[in-house]
Write a protein that holds these residues in place. Structure first.
Motif, PDB file in Angstrom:
ATOM      1  N   ASN A   6       0.796  -1.219   0.000  1.00 61.44           N
ATOM      2  CA  ASN A   6       0.000   0.000   0.000  1.00 61.44           C
ATOM      3  C   ASN A   6       0.837   1.282   0.000  1.00 61.44           C
ATOM      4  OD1 ASN A   6       0.966  -0.328   2.559  1.00 61.44           O
ATOM      5  ND2 ASN A   6      -0.951   0.082   3.611  1.00 61.44           N
ATOM      6  N   ASP A   7       2.153   1.186  -0.187  1.00 59.28           N
ATOM      7  CA  ASP A   7       2.995   2.378  -0.248  1.00 59.28           C
ATOM      8  C   ASP A   7       2.623   3.226  -1.455  1.00 59.28           C
ATOM      9  OD1 ASP A   7       4.575   2.233   1.986  1.00 59.28           O
ATOM     10  OD2 ASP A   7       6.391   1.611   0.939  1.00 59.28           O
ATOM     11  N   LEU A   8       2.631   4.539  -1.267  1.00 51.20           N
ATOM     12  CA  LEU A   8       2.463   5.452  -2.387  1.00 51.20           C
ATOM     13  C   LEU A   8       3.646   5.275  -3.330  1.00 51.20           C
ATOM     14  CD1 LEU A   8       1.591   8.740  -0.484  1.00 51.20           C
ATOM     15  CD2 LEU A   8       0.099   7.550  -2.060  1.00 51.20           C
ATOM     16  N   TYR A   9       3.396   5.422  -4.620  1.00 53.73           N
ATOM     17  CA  TYR A   9       4.484   5.261  -5.570  1.00 53.73           C
ATOM     18  C   TYR A   9       5.538   6.347  -5.372  1.00 53.73           C
ATOM     19  CZ  TYR A   9       6.860   3.615  -9.688  1.00 53.73           C
ATOM     20  OH  TYR A   9       7.805   3.088 -10.539  1.00 53.73           O
ATOM     21  N   VAL A  10       5.094   7.564  -5.047  1.00 50.89           N
ATOM     22  CA  VAL A  10       6.051   8.651  -4.809  1.00 50.89           C
ATOM     23  C   VAL A  10       6.932   8.330  -3.599  1.00 50.89           C
ATOM     24  CG1 VAL A  10       4.503  10.089  -3.389  1.00 50.89           C
ATOM     25  CG2 VAL A  10       6.347  11.161  -4.673  1.00 50.89           C
ATOM     26  N   LEU A  11       6.369   7.668  -2.610  1.00 53.25           N
ATOM     27  CA  LEU A  11       7.163   7.272  -1.437  1.00 53.25           C
ATOM     28  C   LEU A  11       8.194   6.217  -1.827  1.00 53.25           C
ATOM     29  CD1 LEU A  11       7.765   7.417   1.578  1.00 53.25           C
ATOM     30  CD2 LEU A  11       5.909   5.774   1.948  1.00 53.25           C
ATOM     31  N   THR A  12       7.786   5.267  -2.642  1.00 50.53           N
ATOM     32  CA  THR A  12       8.704   4.237  -3.131  1.00 50.53           C
ATOM     33  C   THR A  12       9.869   4.880  -3.885  1.00 50.53           C
ATOM     34  OG1 THR A  12       6.898   2.666  -3.309  1.00 50.53           O
ATOM     35  CG2 THR A  12       8.872   2.167  -4.571  1.00 50.53           C
ATOM     36  N   LYS A  13       9.547   5.854  -4.733  1.00 48.58           N
ATOM     37  CA  LYS A  13      10.580   6.546  -5.505  1.00 48.58           C
ATOM     38  C   LYS A  13      11.488   7.385  -4.592  1.00 48.58           C
ATOM     39  CE  LYS A  13      10.264   5.205  -9.645  1.00 48.58           C
ATOM     40  NZ  LYS A  13      11.446   4.511 -10.171  1.00 48.58           N
ATOM     41  N   ALA A  14      10.915   8.010  -3.570  1.00 46.67           N
ATOM     42  CA  ALA A  14      11.710   8.811  -2.631  1.00 46.67           C
ATOM     43  C   ALA A  14      12.666   7.916  -1.849  1.00 46.67           C
ATOM     44  CB  ALA A  14      10.795   9.587  -1.693  1.00 46.67           C
ATOM     45  N   LYS A  15      12.207   6.732  -1.485  1.00 44.07           N
ATOM     46  CA  LYS A  15      13.091   5.789  -0.788  1.00 44.07           C
ATOM     47  C   LYS A  15      14.222   5.342  -1.707  1.00 44.07           C
ATOM     48  CE  LYS A  15       9.474   3.377   1.435  1.00 44.07           C
ATOM     49  NZ  LYS A  15       8.991   2.104   1.954  1.00 44.07           N
ATOM     50  N   GLU A  16      13.894   5.088  -2.957  1.00 45.29           N
ATOM     51  CA  GLU A  16      14.901   4.690  -3.941  1.00 45.29           C
ATOM     52  C   GLU A  16      15.943   5.794  -4.103  1.00 45.29           C
ATOM     53  OE1 GLU A  16      14.825   3.717  -8.702  1.00 45.29           O
ATOM     54  OE2 GLU A  16      13.038   3.195  -7.539  1.00 45.29           O
ATOM     55  N   LEU A  17      15.486   7.038  -4.195  1.00 46.69           N
ATOM     56  CA  LEU A  17      16.378   8.193  -4.294  1.00 46.69           C
ATOM     57  C   LEU A  17      17.275   8.276  -3.058  1.00 46.69           C
ATOM     58  CD1 LEU A  17      17.325  10.944  -5.480  1.00 46.69           C
ATOM     59  CD2 LEU A  17      15.309  11.957  -4.394  1.00 46.69           C
ATOM     60  N   SER A  18      16.691   8.124  -1.888  1.00 46.00           N
ATOM     61  CA  SER A  18      17.454   8.214  -0.638  1.00 46.00           C
ATOM     62  C   SER A  18      18.525   7.133  -0.544  1.00 46.00           C
ATOM     63  CB  SER A  18      16.519   8.090   0.563  1.00 46.00           C
ATOM     64  OG  SER A  18      15.657   9.190   0.596  1.00 46.00           O
ATOM     65  N   LYS A  19      18.147   5.918  -0.867  1.00 46.73           N
ATOM     66  CA  LYS A  19      19.125   4.818  -0.816  1.00 46.73           C
ATOM     67  C   LYS A  19      20.285   5.086  -1.767  1.00 46.73           C
ATOM     68  CE  LYS A  19      15.724   1.580  -0.863  1.00 46.73           C
ATOM     69  NZ  LYS A  19      15.141   0.263  -1.118  1.00 46.73           N
ATOM     70  N   TYR A  20      19.956   5.591  -2.953  1.00 44.76           N
ATOM     71  CA  TYR A  20      21.004   5.870  -3.926  1.00 44.76           C
ATOM     72  C   TYR A  20      21.925   6.986  -3.423  1.00 44.76           C
ATOM     73  CZ  TYR A  20      23.515   6.796  -8.186  1.00 44.76           C
ATOM     74  OH  TYR A  20      24.528   6.966  -9.100  1.00 44.76           O
ATOM     75  N   VAL A  21      21.347   8.070  -2.941  1.00 47.07           N
ATOM     76  CA  VAL A  21      22.150   9.198  -2.457  1.00 47.07           C
ATOM     77  C   VAL A  21      23.049   8.757  -1.306  1.00 47.07           C
ATOM     78  CG1 VAL A  21      22.035  11.411  -1.227  1.00 47.07           C
ATOM     79  CG2 VAL A  21      20.627  11.039  -3.260  1.00 47.07           C
ATOM     80  N   ILE A  22      22.509   8.002  -0.380  1.00 46.15           N
ATOM     81  CA  ILE A  22      23.302   7.538   0.759  1.00 46.15           C
ATOM     82  C   ILE A  22      24.440   6.632   0.294  1.00 46.15           C
ATOM     83  CG2 ILE A  22      23.224   6.084   2.827  1.00 46.15           C
ATOM     84  CD1 ILE A  22      20.392   7.386   3.325  1.00 46.15           C
ATOM     85  N   THR A  23      24.162   5.772  -0.658  1.00 51.72           N
ATOM     86  CA  THR A  23      25.185   4.864  -1.182  1.00 51.72           C
ATOM     87  C   THR A  23      26.311   5.622  -1.882  1.00 51.72           C
ATOM     88  OG1 THR A  23      23.567   3.093  -1.465  1.00 51.72           O
ATOM     89  CG2 THR A  23      25.595   2.897  -2.723  1.00 51.72           C
TER      90      THR A  23
END
Length: 133
Positions: A6-23
């Protein structure tokens, strides 16, 4: 971590962005770790926070739109500071391109979410007027 159904797609994309930036910022030069790197990582976390907080608020709550707009503002700032990171060689040009792509996707889906909320709100208001009239 797998995406919740049930995650919002924008939330999924924001998490993906965050993981990438942190990495990619883990390997940044030491001289930037407590300035540019921290700023980028904090923007990412703040974006997720604002999306989550907006989603917790009722559709009719004005703070919902405020949180959504704040997430958009932070996404714009993230884009600017990631360019600054590339220019100072804190991140590589291809990493900047990937951040830009993910940031643009987040902005797109955030805009779609806001539009969807406006349509749902208009629909519920017109339904309320019809039932009370």
């Amino acid at each position: 971590m797998p995406q919740k159904k049930n995650d919002l797609y924008v939330l999924t994309k924001a998490k993906e962005l965050s993981k990438y930036v942190i990495t990619v910022t883990e390997k940044a030069p030491k001289k930037y770790r407590f300035t540019l790197v921290v700023r980028l990582q904090n923007y990412c976390l703040d974006i997720i926070e604002n999306i989550l907080l907006a989603n917790m608020l009722h559709l009719t709550d004005a703070r919902r739109l405020e949180k959504q707009k704040e997430a958009g503002r932070l996404l714009e700032l993230l884009g600017y500071f990631s360019m600054l990171c590339m220019e100072t060689e804190c991140i590589l040009p291809n990493q900047f391109e990937n951040i830009s792509k993910l940031q643009a996707e987040c902005l797109l889906f955030l805009g779609k979410w806001i539009s969807s909320d406006k349509k749902r709100l208009e629909k519920s208001e017109s339904g309320n007027k019809a039932s009370s009239g």
